[in-house]
Motif scaffolding. Structure first.
Motif, PDB file in Angstrom:
ATOM      1  N   PRO A 200      51.357 -95.043  -0.056  1.00 54.67           N
ATOM      2  CA  PRO A 200      50.312 -95.820   0.147  1.00 54.67           C
ATOM      3  C   PRO A 200      49.027 -95.423  -0.912  1.00 54.67           C
ATOM      4  O   PRO A 200      48.982 -94.591  -1.585  1.00 54.67           O
ATOM      5  CB  PRO A 200      49.652 -95.232   1.673  1.00 54.67           C
ATOM      6  CG  PRO A 200      50.106 -93.613   1.325  1.00 54.67           C
ATOM      7  CD  PRO A 200      51.203 -93.419   0.659  1.00 54.67           C
ATOM      8  N   LEU A 201      48.198 -96.669  -0.878  1.00 54.48           N
ATOM      9  CA  LEU A 201      46.985 -96.476  -1.863  1.00 54.48           C
ATOM     10  C   LEU A 201      46.081 -97.710  -1.307  1.00 54.48           C
ATOM     11  O   LEU A 201      46.694 -98.837  -0.874  1.00 54.48           O
ATOM     12  CB  LEU A 201      47.511 -96.977  -3.235  1.00 54.48           C
ATOM     13  CG  LEU A 201      46.454 -97.253  -4.395  1.00 54.48           C
ATOM     14  CD1 LEU A 201      45.689 -95.922  -4.819  1.00 54.48           C
ATOM     15  CD2 LEU A 201      47.086 -97.874  -5.400  1.00 54.48           C
ATOM     16  N   CYS A 202      44.819 -97.531  -1.750  1.00 55.57           N
ATOM     17  CA  CYS A 202      43.898 -98.410  -1.253  1.00 55.57           C
ATOM     18  C   CYS A 202      42.847 -98.267  -2.417  1.00 55.57           C
ATOM     19  O   CYS A 202      42.141 -97.260  -2.722  1.00 55.57           O
ATOM     20  CB  CYS A 202      43.231 -98.396   0.051  1.00 55.57           C
ATOM     21  SG  CYS A 202      44.141 -98.967   1.360  1.00 55.57           S
ATOM     22  N   GLN A 218      46.172 -93.906   5.568  1.00 55.72           N
ATOM     23  CA  GLN A 218      46.825 -93.781   6.742  1.00 55.72           C
ATOM     24  C   GLN A 218      46.059 -92.514   7.687  1.00 55.72           C
ATOM     25  O   GLN A 218      46.542 -92.444   8.769  1.00 55.72           O
ATOM     26  CB  GLN A 218      48.205 -93.949   6.650  1.00 55.72           C
ATOM     27  CG  GLN A 218      48.710 -92.622   6.464  1.00 55.72           C
ATOM     28  CD  GLN A 218      48.965 -92.230   4.762  1.00 55.72           C
ATOM     29  OE1 GLN A 218      48.248 -93.066   3.939  1.00 55.72           O
ATOM     30  NE2 GLN A 218      49.273 -91.155   4.485  1.00 55.72           N
ATOM     31  N   GLU A 219      45.728 -91.412   6.864  1.00 58.22           N
ATOM     32  CA  GLU A 219      45.110 -90.484   7.576  1.00 58.22           C
ATOM     33  C   GLU A 219      43.925 -90.534   8.326  1.00 58.22           C
ATOM     34  O   GLU A 219      43.131 -91.521   8.195  1.00 58.22           O
ATOM     35  CB  GLU A 219      44.898 -89.314   6.537  1.00 58.22           C
ATOM     36  CG  GLU A 219      46.054 -88.929   5.707  1.00 58.22           C
ATOM     37  CD  GLU A 219      47.068 -88.391   6.646  1.00 58.22           C
ATOM     38  OE1 GLU A 219      46.843 -87.663   7.597  1.00 58.22           O
ATOM     39  OE2 GLU A 219      48.452 -88.486   6.458  1.00 58.22           O
ATOM     40  N   ALA A 220      43.709 -89.880   9.428  1.00 60.24           N
ATOM     41  CA  ALA A 220      42.454 -89.773  10.026  1.00 60.24           C
ATOM     42  C   ALA A 220      41.168 -90.041   9.252  1.00 60.24           C
ATOM     43  O   ALA A 220      40.171 -90.579   9.741  1.00 60.24           O
ATOM     44  CB  ALA A 220      42.273 -88.847  11.243  1.00 60.24           C
ATOM     45  N   SER A 221      41.213 -89.030   8.158  1.00 56.87           N
ATOM     46  CA  SER A 221      39.993 -89.053   7.488  1.00 56.87           C
ATOM     47  C   SER A 221      40.452 -88.952   5.851  1.00 56.87           C
ATOM     48  O   SER A 221      40.708 -88.026   5.415  1.00 56.87           O
ATOM     49  CB  SER A 221      39.197 -87.545   7.513  1.00 56.87           C
ATOM     50  OG  SER A 221      38.764 -87.754   8.816  1.00 56.87           O
ATOM     51  N   PRO A 222      40.450 -90.585   5.409  1.00 60.42           N
ATOM     52  CA  PRO A 222      41.337 -90.339   4.169  1.00 60.42           C
ATOM     53  C   PRO A 222      40.057 -89.940   3.018  1.00 60.42           C
ATOM     54  O   PRO A 222      38.978 -89.705   3.285  1.00 60.42           O
ATOM     55  CB  PRO A 222      41.302 -91.926   3.983  1.00 60.42           C
ATOM     56  CG  PRO A 222      41.236 -92.471   5.125  1.00 60.42           C
ATOM     57  CD  PRO A 222      40.475 -91.655   6.268  1.00 60.42           C
ATOM     58  N   THR A 223      40.693 -89.307   2.104  1.00 59.97           N
ATOM     59  CA  THR A 223      39.864 -88.840   0.816  1.00 59.97           C
ATOM     60  C   THR A 223      39.801 -89.680  -0.282  1.00 59.97           C
ATOM     61  O   THR A 223      40.581 -90.206  -0.832  1.00 59.97           O
ATOM     62  CB  THR A 223      40.548 -87.421   0.260  1.00 59.97           C
ATOM     63  OG1 THR A 223      40.857 -86.568   1.210  1.00 59.97           O
ATOM     64  CG2 THR A 223      39.720 -86.926  -0.902  1.00 59.97           C
ATOM     65  N   TRP A 224      38.533 -90.156  -0.600  1.00 60.62           N
ATOM     66  CA  TRP A 224      38.214 -91.212  -1.430  1.00 60.62           C
ATOM     67  C   TRP A 224      37.500 -90.605  -2.718  1.00 60.62           C
ATOM     68  O   TRP A 224      36.823 -89.733  -2.811  1.00 60.62           O
ATOM     69  CB  TRP A 224      37.156 -92.366  -1.117  1.00 60.62           C
ATOM     70  CG  TRP A 224      37.700 -93.307   0.134  1.00 60.62           C
ATOM     71  CD1 TRP A 224      37.868 -92.944   1.658  1.00 60.62           C
ATOM     72  CD2 TRP A 224      38.425 -94.625   0.024  1.00 60.62           C
ATOM     73  NE1 TRP A 224      38.437 -93.861   2.172  1.00 60.62           N
ATOM     74  CE2 TRP A 224      38.795 -94.917   1.336  1.00 60.62           C
ATOM     75  CE3 TRP A 224      38.545 -95.336  -1.066  1.00 60.62           C
ATOM     76  CZ2 TRP A 224      39.289 -96.072   1.407  1.00 60.62           C
ATOM     77  CZ3 TRP A 224      39.249 -96.395  -0.899  1.00 60.62           C
ATOM     78  CH2 TRP A 224      39.708 -97.068   0.459  1.00 60.62           C
TER      79      TRP A 224
END
Length: 298
Positions: A200-202, A218-224
């Motif tokens: 996945p990727l955003c 998709q994780e509860a707290s994505p790392t940006w």
């Protein structure tokens, strides 16, 4: 290579492709332009503008990757649909209003899901967009804030960005009552577009020439990643990035404003410092839309 495809000379606002079989562009005059041979030399043969939204200003368009569906949305909350966008003579139908607010974006990851966003912070979803009578439901995903863009990688991952640099994500957008995460600030500037893939990727873009990305949306707290200027100008003078399109985890392109339009590319978009100016694509105009349905076609 660039060519003029909208002889009505209205601002082109959005572009979407269904694989390599058809690409569709829409403009502020309610017109649609398409090509059935986007991979041909010179960018393919584009149709004459066709008015499909009489009196409307089309803001965004999305086509299901497998074909058989394209939907465009306008500033009056209306939608226009084609179930045969790749046909020699495609049929487009005005389906009326699905929202009392302007629609700013739409994403259809399949023929069984379309998700639109509006400036009231609401997400409008249909799980039967190809039905004779479509059903759309509203969810207050980011209440009171202007949502500017939405991207669905699959029927189980969508993300939307807003005017205050926030992102909200759903991992069940096709549910009867979809759940959208509390909006999280990932940028101090307004966000203008987002592209998500199943990698996945955003990747999101802002009004100051910056991008930020996550490889775990998709994780509860994505790392940006920290917002990164990718056009060589400081954030205070950077040009707005209007659009981003990604394929898998190894290709993203962006396009934006600034008079002399250029495209930036990254082959490792989740990593800082991976962006480079690819090409000056137009010496006079801004890039309003980009789509990459495959790694060999943008």
């Amino acid at each position: 290579h660039h060519l003029q495809i909208d002889t009505c000379e209205r601002e082109t606002t959005s572009l979407a492709c269904a694989g390599s079989s058809v690409c569709v562009a829409v403009d502020r005059g309610g017109n649609l332009i398409r090509t059935l041979d986007p991979t041909a030399a010179g960018g393919g043969t584009w149709s004459a503008p066709e008015t499909v939204d009489l009196g409307g200003s089309l803001r965004a368009v999305s086509c299901a990757p497998e074909g058989g569906l394209c939907i465009a949305v306008d500033e009056d909350g209306n939608i226009v649909r084609s179930l045969d966008p790749a046909a020699a003579t495609a049929t487009w139908e005005e389906l009326g209003s699905i929202d009392d607010e302007p629609l700013r974006g739409i994403s259809c990851p399949s023929t069984s899901l379309c998700v639109a966003v509006d400036p009231a912070g609401e997400v409008i979803t249909s799980t039967n967009p190809t039905a004779e009578t479509t059903n759309w439901t509203k969810t207050p995903a980011d209440h009171g804030r202007q949502l500017w863009g939405v991207s669905c990688a699959t029927i189980s991952l969508c993300a939307a960005v807003d005017e205050e640099g926030r992102v909200t994500i759903s991992t069940d957008p096709a549910a009867a009552t979809p759940t959208w995460s509390a909006a999280v600030n990932i940028d101090s500037n307004p966000l203008r577009s987002i592209s998500c893939t199943s990698a996945p990727l955003c990747v999101a873009t802002d009004t100051k020439g910056q991008v930020t990305a996550t490889s775990d949306p998709q994780e509860a707290s994505p790392t940006w990643t920290a917002p990164e200027v990718i056009n060589g100008r400081p954030p205070q003078s950077g040009r707005q990035i209007n659009t981003v399109a990604c394929v898998g985890a190894a290709l993203c392109l962006t396009g934006g404003q600034g008079g002399a339009a250029q495209v930036e590319k990254s082959l490792k978009p989740a990593e800082a410092g991976s962006w480079s100016t690819e090409q000056l694509v137009d010496g006079f105009n801004s890039v309003r839309a980009v789509d990459c349905p495959t790694s060999s076609l943008c």
